[in-house]
Write an enzyme that holds these catalytic residues in place. Structure first.
Site, short mmCIF file in Angstrom:
data_model
loop_
_atom_site.label_atom_id
_atom_site.label_comp_id
_atom_site.label_asym_id
_atom_site.label_seq_id
_atom_site.Cartn_x
_atom_site.Cartn_y
_atom_site.Cartn_z
N ASP A 16 0.81 -1.23 0.00
CA ASP A 16 0.00 0.00 0.00
C ASP A 16 0.84 1.27 0.00
OD1 ASP A 16 -2.22 -1.66 0.12
OD2 ASP A 16 -2.29 -1.59 2.31
N GLU A 17 1.99 1.21 -0.62
CA GLU A 17 2.88 2.37 -0.63
C GLU A 17 2.42 3.43 -1.63
OE1 GLU A 17 3.86 -0.76 -1.17
OE2 GLU A 17 5.38 -1.34 0.29
N LYS A 19 1.81 2.19 -5.03
CA LYS A 19 2.35 1.64 -6.27
C LYS A 19 1.41 1.92 -7.44
CE LYS A 19 2.46 -2.44 -4.36
NZ LYS A 19 2.10 -2.06 -2.99
N GLY A 43 -4.51 -4.40 -3.76
CA GLY A 43 -5.52 -3.38 -4.05
C GLY A 43 -4.78 -2.13 -4.46
N HIS A 44 -4.80 -1.82 -5.75
CA HIS A 44 -4.03 -0.68 -6.27
C HIS A 44 -4.99 0.42 -6.70
CE1 HIS A 44 -0.51 -3.62 -7.25
NE2 HIS A 44 -0.79 -3.54 -5.97
N GLN A 224 1.97 -6.12 -3.17
CA GLN A 224 2.45 -6.23 -1.79
C GLN A 224 3.73 -5.38 -1.61
OE1 GLN A 224 1.43 -9.59 -3.35
NE2 GLN A 224 -0.45 -8.66 -2.73
P1 GDP Z 1 -0.79 0.31 -3.54
O1 GDP Z 1 -1.36 -0.97 -3.04
O2 GDP Z 1 0.68 0.40 -3.29
O3 GDP Z 1 -1.13 0.60 -4.97
O4 GDP Z 1 -1.46 1.46 -2.65
P2 GDP Z 1 -3.02 1.58 -2.27
O5 GDP Z 1 -3.77 2.03 -3.46
O6 GDP Z 1 -3.47 0.37 -1.58
O7 GDP Z 1 -2.94 2.71 -1.16
C1 GDP Z 1 -2.40 3.96 -1.41
C2 GDP Z 1 -3.47 5.02 -1.08
O8 GDP Z 1 -2.86 6.30 -1.03
C3 GDP Z 1 -4.54 5.15 -2.14
O9 GDP Z 1 -5.73 5.52 -1.53
C4 GDP Z 1 -4.02 6.26 -3.05
O10 GDP Z 1 -5.05 6.94 -3.74
C5 GDP Z 1 -3.38 7.16 -2.04
N1 GDP Z 1 -2.21 7.94 -2.51
C6 GDP Z 1 -1.23 7.56 -3.35
N2 GDP Z 1 -0.29 8.53 -3.43
C7 GDP Z 1 -0.70 9.53 -2.62
C8 GDP Z 1 -0.15 10.80 -2.24
O11 GDP Z 1 0.93 11.19 -2.65
N3 GDP Z 1 -0.87 11.56 -1.36
C9 GDP Z 1 -2.06 11.15 -0.85
N4 GDP Z 1 -2.68 11.96 0.00
N5 GDP Z 1 -2.61 9.97 -1.19
C10 GDP Z 1 -1.93 9.17 -2.04
P1 IMO Z 2 -0.87 -4.19 -2.26
O1 IMO Z 2 -0.45 -4.75 -3.58
C1 IMO Z 2 -0.96 -4.51 2.07
C2 IMO Z 2 -0.99 -8.51 3.81
C3 IMO Z 2 -2.25 -8.93 4.54
C4 IMO Z 2 -1.66 -9.82 5.61
C5 IMO Z 2 -0.53 -10.53 4.87
C6 IMO Z 2 -0.88 -11.91 4.35
O2 IMO Z 2 -2.16 -3.49 -2.29
O3 IMO Z 2 0.24 -3.40 -1.65
P2 IMO Z 2 -2.39 -12.71 2.30
O4 IMO Z 2 -3.86 -12.54 2.06
O5 IMO Z 2 -1.53 -12.16 1.23
O6 IMO Z 2 -2.03 -14.12 2.67
O7 IMO Z 2 -2.12 -11.86 3.66
O8 IMO Z 2 -0.20 -9.69 3.78
N1 IMO Z 2 -1.19 -8.06 2.41
C7 IMO Z 2 -1.13 -6.79 2.04
N2 IMO Z 2 -0.98 -5.66 2.76
N3 IMO Z 2 -1.04 -4.43 0.73
C8 IMO Z 2 -1.16 -5.55 -0.03
O9 IMO Z 2 -1.13 -5.51 -1.38
C9 IMO Z 2 -1.25 -6.80 0.63
N4 IMO Z 2 -1.39 -8.07 0.22
C10 IMO Z 2 -1.34 -8.83 1.31
O10 IMO Z 2 -2.90 -7.81 5.10
O11 IMO Z 2 -1.09 -9.05 6.64
MG MG Z 3 -2.90 -1.65 -1.81
#
Ligand code: GDP
Ligand code: IMO
Ligand code: MG
Length: 429
Positions: A16-17, A19, A43-44, A224
């Protein structure tokens, strides 16, 4: 922007960085966007105009009408989630059509995988997404998995499913005291899925290597993060795949010589969903505030994400494991307004200071972070597009990250939208 080969975008914390946002930004210059590992646990999030898209399986490049998207052999596929995603995209006028491919060797997540994932959680409590990811990979390694190509031949699929039924039902009923699983229902349901998947299933290693020979640009979309990697993460609180850059080669059938760049994506602070250690976790009041400011709720499960300070040991370890040459720092704007910031620069462990992230969870659980304190900035950064326009304290914070981690920052993200981005001079793609 200038041509710099193929690029891996990889998370360097616990997922959830951001990406999705970075992949969306870079995909403008790519011909193909490919995923090599994980499954619907990802979840991207991407913003298009004012609409938010969350993709779990399909690579983020799909939002561009002309980009080819690939799910490699290392990805585990839940057809139900995949079709839901395809239908949702279709509702928004985005057609997957003939520019989407799935490896014939990718493993399928079946109902019993999800059942076991859920049942095991009751006693093991890893905080998985309960998408059946772990059990699907376990069957792959156990050599009893079912692959996409198996769905294309009814007799083969039936044979394999039937063989697994006895064992799976024994485990479910006798060990987990769950209701059993009806393989006949699955047979019918997945036969239908197979027919729908048929046009997309192919030898994606062959496809991608041909494309590379033709000089096509590939963006490898990580899922991840490195601290969730089965080998390099905080085991056992990890996912069940190689989420670090090494997984790209085995998960797509390409050689390491095909990768020119690795970009690590780090949040300006740290989050993690599910169980497991997070040494720099905030105190409960700050945790709550940052969760609200950063909208830190899981994109897949909706669970609140735990939040903490940036941990330089985590990012430095990940940069090493991935061979990342530069970093994208996301969500800098979320730190706007904090009076003081902290960065973890070491761990106190039994009277000693550790300067590198320990691999044993038992050690990590006893570690107390050693912090360096920096001044915050009381200005909004979301409208900033040039590094020199960031508040002085924000630039200092970024410079300190570079020093501690040992690589340069090439992208700074100050908002979820594609244009809310600062590209630095050393950014090339
Ligand atoms: P991913 O799994 O690495 O693709 O990240 P996620 O989508 O799960 O979570 C990142 C969250 O941060 C999402 O809700 C994005 O819309 C949000 N996001 C991404 N970059 C930024 C940023 O620079 N600032 C803010 N406020 N939100 C961001
Ligand atoms: P993205 O691509 C954040 C975490 C789960 C749990 C552990 C193992 O959005 O960054 P799993 O269902 O994979 O066996 O769960 O890994 N986890 C994530 N946490 N972002 C993800 O993907 C994740 N995919 C798995 O929360 O702690
Ligand atoms: Mg995510």
């Amino acid at each position: 922007m200038e041509w710099m080969g193929n690029i891996v975008v990889v998370g360097v914390q616990w997922g959830d960085e951001g990406k999705g946002k970075i992949v969306d930004l870079l995909a403008q210059e790519a011909d193909i966007v490919a995923r090599s590992q994980g499954g619907a646990n990802a979840g991207h999030t991407i913003f298009r105009k004012d609409r938010e898209f969350v993709l779990h399986l399909i690579p983020c490049g799909i939002l561009y009408p002309e980009k080819v998207c690939i799910l490699g052999n290392g990805v585990v596929i839940d057809p139900k989630v995949l079709f839901e995603e395809i239908d949702q995209l279709q509702n928004y006028g985005i057609s997957v059509g003939d520019r989407f491919f799935i490896s014939d060797s990718a493993h399928i997540t079946l109902p019993y995988h999800k059942q076991v994932d859920g049942a095991r959680e009751l006693s093991r409590r890893l905080g998985t997404t309960q998408r059946g990811i772990g059990p699907t990979y376990v069957d792959k390694m156990g050599r009893i998995g079912i692959r996409t190509s198996d769905l294309l031949d009814f007799e083969i699929f039936k044979e394999k499913l039937k063989k697994n039924a006895e064992e799976k039902n024994f485990i479910l009923r006798e060990f987990y005291k769950e209701t059993g699983w009806d393989w006949q229902d699955t047979l019918e349901e997945f036969q239908r899925y197979g027919e729908r998947l048929r046009p997309w299933i192919t030898d994606t290693s062959l496809l991608i290597n041909k494309a590379l020979d033709e000089g096509k640009r590939i963006l490898f979309e990580g899922a991840q993060g490195t601290l969730l990697d089965i080998d390099f993460g905080t085991y056992p609180y990890v996912t069940t795949s190689n989420a670090s850059a090494g997984g790209v080669c085995t998960g797509l059938g390409i050689g390491p010589t095909r990768i020119q760049q690795v970009l690590g994506v780090a949040k300006a602070y740290t989050t993690r969903v599910g169980e497991g250690p997070l040494p720099t976790e905030f105190s409960p009041d700050l945790d709550e505030m940052m969760r609200i400011m950063g909208r830190e709720y899981g994109a897949t499960t909706g669970r609140p994400r735990r939040c903490g300070w940036l941990d330089a040991l985590v990012v430095r370890k990940s940069v090493r494991v991935n061979g990342a040459e530069s970093l994208a720092i996301t969500k800098l704007d979320v730190l706007d307004g904090l009076e003081r910031l902290r960065i973890c620069v070491g761990y106190q462990y039994r009277g000693r200071t550790l300067s590198e992230f320990p691999n044993q969870i038992e050690v990590l659980q006893e570690c107390e972070p050693v912090y360096e304190q920096l001044e915050g900035w009381q200005k909004e950064t979301r409208a900033v597009r040039r590094i020199e326009d960031l508040p002085r304290e924000a630039r200092k914070y970024l410079n300190r990250i570079e020093e501690l981690v040992g690589v340069k920052i090439s992208i700074v993200s100050v908002g979820p939208r594609r244009d809310e981005t600062i590209l630095l001079e050393n950014f090339h793609w």
